[in-house]
Design a protein around this motif. Sequence first.
Motif, short mmCIF file in Angstrom:
data_model
loop_
_atom_site.label_atom_id
_atom_site.label_comp_id
_atom_site.label_asym_id
_atom_site.label_seq_id
_atom_site.Cartn_x
_atom_site.Cartn_y
_atom_site.Cartn_z
N HIS A 39 -17.96 -1.82 -11.74
CA HIS A 39 -18.76 -3.05 -11.55
C HIS A 39 -19.02 -3.31 -10.06
O HIS A 39 -18.71 -4.38 -9.53
CB HIS A 39 -18.07 -4.26 -12.18
CG HIS A 39 -17.52 -3.99 -13.56
ND1 HIS A 39 -18.35 -3.66 -14.62
CD2 HIS A 39 -16.25 -3.99 -14.04
CE1 HIS A 39 -17.60 -3.49 -15.70
NE2 HIS A 39 -16.34 -3.66 -15.38
N GLU A 40 -19.58 -2.30 -9.39
CA GLU A 40 -19.86 -2.45 -7.96
C GLU A 40 -20.80 -3.62 -7.69
O GLU A 40 -21.79 -3.81 -8.38
CB GLU A 40 -20.48 -1.16 -7.40
CG GLU A 40 -20.69 -1.23 -5.89
CD GLU A 40 -21.33 0.02 -5.34
OE1 GLU A 40 -20.69 0.69 -4.51
OE2 GLU A 40 -22.47 0.32 -5.72
N SER A 41 -20.46 -4.38 -6.67
CA SER A 41 -21.24 -5.55 -6.28
C SER A 41 -22.14 -5.21 -5.09
O SER A 41 -21.70 -4.57 -4.13
CB SER A 41 -20.29 -6.69 -5.90
OG SER A 41 -20.94 -7.65 -5.09
N ILE A 42 -23.39 -5.66 -5.16
CA ILE A 42 -24.31 -5.56 -4.03
C ILE A 42 -24.87 -6.95 -3.78
O ILE A 42 -25.46 -7.58 -4.67
CB ILE A 42 -25.46 -4.57 -4.32
CG1 ILE A 42 -24.90 -3.16 -4.52
CG2 ILE A 42 -26.47 -4.58 -3.18
CD1 ILE A 42 -25.94 -2.13 -4.89
N ILE A 43 -24.66 -7.46 -2.58
CA ILE A 43 -25.11 -8.81 -2.21
C ILE A 43 -26.27 -8.69 -1.24
O ILE A 43 -26.23 -7.90 -0.30
CB ILE A 43 -23.95 -9.61 -1.59
CG1 ILE A 43 -22.84 -9.83 -2.64
CG2 ILE A 43 -24.44 -10.96 -1.05
CD1 ILE A 43 -21.59 -10.48 -2.09
N PHE A 44 -27.31 -9.47 -1.48
CA PHE A 44 -28.49 -9.41 -0.63
C PHE A 44 -29.12 -10.79 -0.50
O PHE A 44 -28.83 -11.70 -1.28
CB PHE A 44 -29.52 -8.41 -1.20
CG PHE A 44 -29.96 -8.72 -2.61
CD1 PHE A 44 -31.11 -9.48 -2.84
CD2 PHE A 44 -29.23 -8.26 -3.70
CE1 PHE A 44 -31.51 -9.76 -4.13
CE2 PHE A 44 -29.64 -8.55 -5.00
CZ PHE A 44 -30.78 -9.29 -5.21
N ARG A 45 -29.98 -10.92 0.51
CA ARG A 45 -30.68 -12.18 0.75
C ARG A 45 -32.10 -12.10 0.22
O ARG A 45 -32.75 -11.07 0.31
CB ARG A 45 -30.73 -12.49 2.25
CG ARG A 45 -29.41 -12.89 2.87
CD ARG A 45 -29.55 -13.02 4.37
NE ARG A 45 -28.32 -13.50 4.99
CZ ARG A 45 -28.08 -13.48 6.29
NH1 ARG A 45 -28.98 -12.95 7.10
NH2 ARG A 45 -26.95 -13.94 6.78
N ARG A 46 -32.57 -13.23 -0.32
CA ARG A 46 -33.96 -13.34 -0.73
C ARG A 46 -34.32 -14.82 -0.79
O ARG A 46 -33.61 -15.61 -1.37
CB ARG A 46 -34.17 -12.69 -2.11
CG ARG A 46 -35.66 -12.64 -2.51
CD ARG A 46 -35.84 -11.93 -3.85
NE ARG A 46 -35.26 -12.73 -4.93
CZ ARG A 46 -34.58 -12.21 -5.95
NH1 ARG A 46 -34.38 -10.90 -6.03
NH2 ARG A 46 -34.08 -12.99 -6.87
N ASP A 47 -35.45 -15.15 -0.17
CA ASP A 47 -35.94 -16.54 -0.19
C ASP A 47 -34.87 -17.51 0.30
O ASP A 47 -34.62 -18.57 -0.32
CB ASP A 47 -36.39 -16.93 -1.60
CG ASP A 47 -37.49 -16.03 -2.13
OD1 ASP A 47 -38.28 -15.55 -1.31
OD2 ASP A 47 -37.53 -15.81 -3.35
N GLU A 52 -26.25 -11.71 -5.91
CA GLU A 52 -25.34 -10.60 -6.16
C GLU A 52 -25.80 -9.84 -7.39
O GLU A 52 -26.11 -10.43 -8.43
CB GLU A 52 -23.92 -11.12 -6.39
CG GLU A 52 -22.89 -10.00 -6.59
CD GLU A 52 -21.47 -10.52 -6.67
OE1 GLU A 52 -20.55 -9.77 -6.34
OE2 GLU A 52 -21.29 -11.70 -7.07
N LEU A 53 -25.83 -8.50 -7.26
CA LEU A 53 -26.23 -7.63 -8.36
C LEU A 53 -25.01 -6.84 -8.82
O LEU A 53 -24.41 -6.09 -8.05
CB LEU A 53 -27.33 -6.67 -7.90
CG LEU A 53 -27.89 -5.70 -8.95
CD1 LEU A 53 -28.62 -6.47 -10.05
CD2 LEU A 53 -28.83 -4.69 -8.30
N VAL A 54 -24.62 -7.03 -10.08
CA VAL A 54 -23.49 -6.33 -10.68
C VAL A 54 -23.89 -5.85 -12.07
O VAL A 54 -24.31 -6.66 -12.91
CB VAL A 54 -22.24 -7.23 -10.80
CG1 VAL A 54 -21.08 -6.46 -11.43
CG2 VAL A 54 -21.82 -7.77 -9.44
N ARG A 59 -27.51 -12.64 -9.92
CA ARG A 59 -27.27 -14.09 -9.95
C ARG A 59 -27.17 -14.62 -8.53
O ARG A 59 -26.77 -13.90 -7.60
CB ARG A 59 -25.99 -14.42 -10.72
CG ARG A 59 -24.72 -13.93 -10.06
CD ARG A 59 -23.50 -14.19 -10.94
NE ARG A 59 -22.27 -13.77 -10.25
CZ ARG A 59 -21.53 -14.59 -9.50
NH1 ARG A 59 -21.88 -15.87 -9.37
NH2 ARG A 59 -20.44 -14.15 -8.89
N CYS A 60 -27.53 -15.88 -8.36
CA CYS A 60 -27.45 -16.53 -7.05
C CYS A 60 -25.99 -16.94 -6.81
O CYS A 60 -25.34 -17.51 -7.69
CB CYS A 60 -28.35 -17.76 -7.02
SG CYS A 60 -28.34 -18.65 -5.44
#
Length: 242
Positions: A39-47, A52-54, A59-60
């Motif tokens: 369940h690797e987590s990738i966190i990114f910025r948008r708007d 976080e994408l898992v 989800r925000c």
Amino acid sequence: QGKLVPQNPADEPAEVLLERIRAEKQRLVREGKIKKTKHESIIFRRDNSHYELVDGVERCIDEELPFDIPESWVWTRASFLGTMIRGKGIKRTETTNSGMPCIRYGEIYTSYDMAFEDVISFISPSLDKSCLHFTSGDVIFTLTGENKVDIAKAVAFLGNGQVAAGGDLAFWTAHGMNPLYLVYYMACPYCIELKRRTATGDIIVHISTTKVGNFLIPVPPLSEQHRIVAKIEELLPLTQSM
């Protein structure tokens, strides 16, 4: 929060650092040296928000973030940074005055501060063969303790060679960070509060690598990590003498 030392626009952005850490982690997984993170987590910025994408689900996470960080920094889960490996039990009666270097969890509380190069305990070569080992730059932390504030106390190994890790210890390897930045993070009030919330037990307190791996970490550019560590080490003696 990025307020201890100034940011340098010439620094390599933390996003580039994370991509390099991810690539190195994937290489080690392919070579069978570490296990793939579930369940690797990738966190990114948008708007102007953080997501976080898992496992394909996005989800925000704005409400989880405790404070703002500079644009050149990024948030990530601790589990994204390399891997955390639990040690194997080494009994006190199995330690000797010479032999192969080892460390037991109680020694983290009594004999080591923020970093160390040399150990105080050793084991026989035959026992060492069945142990798990950490190497220079790895961060070692406790999984058992007497209270929730001190649980997961961390130290950085800055010596040479490899050292056997006892049970109730974990070592954080292939993280790609300044190890002392991670040690100071693990000792900061924000992380202590995370540990207090997630640790279990009263008389004997426990925490797992899974729980620590879920902690959110603010990641500065690597060059800024070095400046932060240098500034902390400049200021700590002043606070300790007060």
